[in-house]
Design an enzyme around this catalytic site. Structure first.
Site: not given
Ligand code: FE
Ligand code: ZN
Length: 255
Positions: A56, A58, A60-61, A114, A133, A171
């Site tokens: 996805h 985001h 942090d990915h 999400h 996530d 995570h």
């Molecule tokens: Fe994440």
């Molecule tokens: Zn995420």
């Protein structure tokens, strides 16, 4: 030859994952939170990155994608997303598509909630689910872009996978998820067992992942929002699974 999967930490609490096909030497990174720890792990194993499978949009990915693509010229696979929030993509995938990593095959499941673009990758032969996530051990992702019914539907898709599949999530949130879950189900024996295991793993500085999907189905209350016993615990007797799921998620948000 079986695939090799490496689990390591990226950023503060993201997981980095490499899946390696010994037959062809192909290696995929599932998501790319940060290039440096991924490159370090590749070097430690003597592997060369051939693919990145993004779940996805985001940051942090996907934060490490550009640098990894520059370094390895690897193929970047990402979900269809009409707003094209993810850059540097070579191949867009949708529900039911199969992605090849060397001779390994990953099935794409769309799991919106999400985010709307969220997908999971399932390596059936390796019995490995990369859920990012959508599903965490003893928890689930926050519902940012979808609705509660959408997210619940996505969790049902993951719950339908066999019990002996391993969950690799986005995570290291397991300890905090356990703490919350025990407030809802203090007498769930499977949850209590997981709580002890998590305490032991964290004390030893080890990741709580992978988790067995069969254990998650018993211990993770977010996967049992359709269990009448859970509705009763929330004083929501007779409520729909979607309503129970939404209540669980809201309580977790406030916890
Ligand atoms: Fe994440
Ligand atoms: Zn995420």
């Amino acid at each position: 030859m079986a695939a090799e999967i490496r689990v390591f930490t990226c950023l503060s609490d993201n997981f980095g994952y490499l899946i390696h096909d010994p037959a062809t030497g192909a290696t995929a990174s599932v998501d790319a939170p940060d290039a440096a720890p991924i490159i370090r792990e590749l070097n430690a194993q003597g592997w060369r990155l051939t693919d990145i499978l993004i779940t996805h949009h985001h940051h942090d990915h996907v934060g490490g994608v550009a640098e990894l693509k520059e370094a390895y010229g690897c193929r970047v696979v990402a979900p269809h997303d009409k707003s094209t929030k993810i850059a540097n993509v070579d191949q867009r995938v949708a529900h039911g598509d199969v992605v090849r990593v060397g001779e390994l095959l990953a099935r794409v499941l769309e799991t919106p909630g999400h985010t709307l673009d969220h997908v999971a990758y399932v390596f059936d032969t390796e019995k490995a689910l990369f859920a990012a996530d959508t599903l965490f051990s003893i928890g689930c992702g926050r519902v940012f872009e979808g609705s509660y019914p959408t997210m619940w539907d996505s969790l049902l898709k993951l719950r339908a996978l066999p019990d002996d599949f391993k969950l690799y999530c986005g995570h290291e949130y397991t300890a905090s998820n356990v703490k919350f879950a025990l407030t809802v189900e203090p007498d769930n024996a499977a949850l209590q067992a997981r709580a002890e295991e998590v305490t032991r793993l964290r004390a030893a500085g080890r990741p709580t992942i992978p988790a067995l999907l069969g254990d998650e189905k018993k211990a993770n209350v977010f996967l049992r929002a359709d269990d009448p016993a859970v509705a009763i615990k929330l004083r929501m007797k007779g409520a729909s699974a979607e309503e129970v799921f939404g209540e669980l998620r809201e309580r977790k948000n406030k916890s």
